[in-house]
Write a protein that holds these residues in place. Structure first.
Motif, PDB file in Angstrom:
ATOM      1  N   THR A  59       0.849  -1.197  -0.084  1.00 40.73           N
ATOM      2  CA  THR A  59      -0.075  -0.179   0.150  1.00 40.73           C
ATOM      3  C   THR A  59       0.801   1.116   0.122  1.00 40.73           C
ATOM      4  O   THR A  59       0.513   2.306  -0.778  1.00 40.73           O
ATOM      5  CB  THR A  59      -0.949   0.098   1.292  1.00 40.73           C
ATOM      6  N   THR A  60       2.058   1.001   0.956  1.00 39.68           N
ATOM      7  CA  THR A  60       2.976   2.266   0.882  1.00 39.68           C
ATOM      8  C   THR A  60       3.718   2.508  -0.482  1.00 39.68           C
ATOM      9  O   THR A  60       3.478   3.839  -1.171  1.00 39.68           O
ATOM     10  CB  THR A  60       3.739   2.179   2.007  1.00 39.68           C
ATOM     11  N   ALA A  61       4.064   1.633  -1.264  1.00 41.21           N
ATOM     12  CA  ALA A  61       4.351   1.744  -2.517  1.00 41.21           C
ATOM     13  C   ALA A  61       3.610   2.045  -3.393  1.00 41.21           C
ATOM     14  O   ALA A  61       3.680   3.131  -4.278  1.00 41.21           O
ATOM     15  CB  ALA A  61       5.061   0.308  -3.096  1.00 41.21           C
ATOM     16  N   ARG A  62       2.359   1.678  -3.646  1.00 44.23           N
ATOM     17  CA  ARG A  62       1.169   2.080  -4.340  1.00 44.23           C
ATOM     18  C   ARG A  62       1.128   3.587  -4.186  1.00 44.23           C
ATOM     19  O   ARG A  62       0.853   4.408  -4.984  1.00 44.23           O
ATOM     20  CB  ARG A  62       0.007   1.368  -3.938  1.00 44.23           C
ATOM     21  N   ASN A  63       0.842   3.978  -2.771  1.00 45.44           N
ATOM     22  CA  ASN A  63       0.704   5.344  -2.518  1.00 45.44           C
ATOM     23  C   ASN A  63       1.999   6.221  -3.051  1.00 45.44           C
ATOM     24  O   ASN A  63       1.740   7.474  -3.735  1.00 45.44           O
ATOM     25  CB  ASN A  63       0.564   5.906  -1.223  1.00 45.44           C
ATOM     26  N   LEU A  64       2.915   5.825  -2.947  1.00 46.14           N
ATOM     27  CA  LEU A  64       4.190   6.611  -3.285  1.00 46.14           C
ATOM     28  C   LEU A  64       4.247   6.711  -4.900  1.00 46.14           C
ATOM     29  O   LEU A  64       4.765   7.662  -5.603  1.00 46.14           O
ATOM     30  CB  LEU A  64       5.645   5.924  -2.862  1.00 46.14           C
ATOM     31  N   ALA A  65       3.764   5.698  -5.621  1.00 48.46           N
ATOM     32  CA  ALA A  65       3.878   5.659  -7.029  1.00 48.46           C
ATOM     33  C   ALA A  65       2.699   6.662  -7.577  1.00 48.46           C
ATOM     34  O   ALA A  65       3.029   7.560  -8.453  1.00 48.46           O
ATOM     35  CB  ALA A  65       3.528   4.325  -7.463  1.00 48.46           C
ATOM     36  N   ILE A  66       1.522   6.862  -6.913  1.00 50.23           N
ATOM     37  CA  ILE A  66       0.711   7.771  -7.339  1.00 50.23           C
ATOM     38  C   ILE A  66       1.072   9.082  -6.965  1.00 50.23           C
ATOM     39  O   ILE A  66       0.972  10.108  -7.775  1.00 50.23           O
ATOM     40  CB  ILE A  66      -0.513   7.249  -6.484  1.00 50.23           C
ATOM     41  N   ASP A  67       1.731   9.541  -5.719  1.00 52.33           N
ATOM     42  CA  ASP A  67       2.141  10.758  -5.512  1.00 52.33           C
ATOM     43  C   ASP A  67       3.114  11.144  -6.645  1.00 52.33           C
ATOM     44  O   ASP A  67       3.293  12.199  -7.124  1.00 52.33           O
ATOM     45  CB  ASP A  67       2.895  10.742  -4.052  1.00 52.33           C
ATOM     46  N   ALA A  68       4.054  10.172  -6.979  1.00 48.92           N
ATOM     47  CA  ALA A  68       5.108  10.631  -8.126  1.00 48.92           C
ATOM     48  C   ALA A  68       4.393  10.933  -9.377  1.00 48.92           C
ATOM     49  O   ALA A  68       4.964  11.776 -10.028  1.00 48.92           O
ATOM     50  CB  ALA A  68       6.117   9.380  -8.079  1.00 48.92           C
ATOM     51  N   TRP A  69       3.484  10.038  -9.644  1.00 48.92           N
ATOM     52  CA  TRP A  69       2.925  10.202 -10.895  1.00 48.92           C
ATOM     53  C   TRP A  69       2.085  11.634 -10.953  1.00 48.92           C
ATOM     54  O   TRP A  69       2.169  12.253 -12.152  1.00 48.92           O
ATOM     55  CB  TRP A  69       1.683   9.200 -10.990  1.00 48.92           C
ATOM     56  N   ARG A  70       1.513  12.059  -9.816  1.00 49.98           N
ATOM     57  CA  ARG A  70       0.678  13.359  -9.685  1.00 49.98           C
ATOM     58  C   ARG A  70       1.780  14.235  -9.804  1.00 49.98           C
ATOM     59  O   ARG A  70       1.583  15.377 -10.720  1.00 49.98           O
ATOM     60  CB  ARG A  70       0.043  13.352  -8.534  1.00 49.98           C
ATOM     61  N   ARG A  71       3.003  14.082  -9.341  1.00 48.11           N
ATOM     62  CA  ARG A  71       3.954  15.292  -9.311  1.00 48.11           C
ATOM     63  C   ARG A  71       4.445  15.431 -10.778  1.00 48.11           C
ATOM     64  O   ARG A  71       4.468  16.595 -11.353  1.00 48.11           O
ATOM     65  CB  ARG A  71       5.385  14.926  -8.594  1.00 48.11           C
ATOM     66  N   ARG A  72       4.624  14.207 -11.715  1.00 53.31           N
ATOM     67  CA  ARG A  72       4.908  14.251 -13.046  1.00 53.31           C
ATOM     68  C   ARG A  72       3.874  14.952 -13.680  1.00 53.31           C
ATOM     69  O   ARG A  72       4.095  15.656 -14.770  1.00 53.31           O
ATOM     70  CB  ARG A  72       5.492  12.995 -13.486  1.00 53.31           C
TER      71      ARG A  72
END
Length: 164
Positions: A59-72
């Motif tokens: 879940t943490t990895a998924r949330n980090l991936a979503i955050d990175a996608w949003r930043r990009r």
């Protein structure tokens, strides 16, 4: 503790991260590293009585991936290149003077409250809270006035024939 966590979950977490970043190995490695760093910083989250450790990691990895996608995705207009940008054109001082006069004329066409908020925030470089104190109004009023003042300034410049 971190070594045991890594030994037990790293392979599965890396496979999960690869799926999250569409096979980009570098980003997947970064995602695993950041996830394990979060686990190290928040060991209380890994308490087995609170739930599955692997589920927390995924879940943490998924949330980090979503955050990175949003930043990009907020930087869509950025262009990456290995070439240096063109040097800026030299600025003609006469052109700069005409632009300054034009903006000053447009500012004079604004209401006093709109003009003073733009001067405080843009020309004096004050923050919203600093401008609010200087003008004796709440910060929300400064934000609102700035929004409407910029609209009015754009309209005044358009009426003067300035485009762009």
């Amino acid at each position: 503790m971190l070594r045991a966590l890594h030994d037990e979950h790293a392979d599965a977490l890396y496979a999960h991260a690869l799926r999250l970043v569409n096979g980009d190995r570098t980003r997947a490695e970064d995602l695993v590293q950041e996830t394990l760093l979060r686990a190290w910083r928040h060991p209380e989250s890994l308490d087995p009585t609170r739930g599955s450790v692997r589920a927390w990691l995924f879940t943490t990895a998924r949330n980090l991936a979503i955050d990175a996608w949003r930043r990009r995705s907020t930087r869509v207009g950025e262009i990456y290149t290995d070439e240096l940008p063109e040097p800026p054109e030299t600025i003609d001082e006469a052109e700069r003077a005409v632009e300054a006069w034009t903006v000053a004329e447009a500012l004079n066409r604004l209401s006093p409250t709109h003009r003073e908020v733009l001067i405080e925030c843009f020309y004096q470089g004050r923050s919203v809270s600093e401008a609010a104190v200087r003008l004796g109004v709440p910060p929300g009023t400064v934000k609102s006035r700035t929004h409407y003042a910029l609209r009015s300034l754009r309209l005044a410049l358009a009426e003067m024939g300035v485009t762009g």
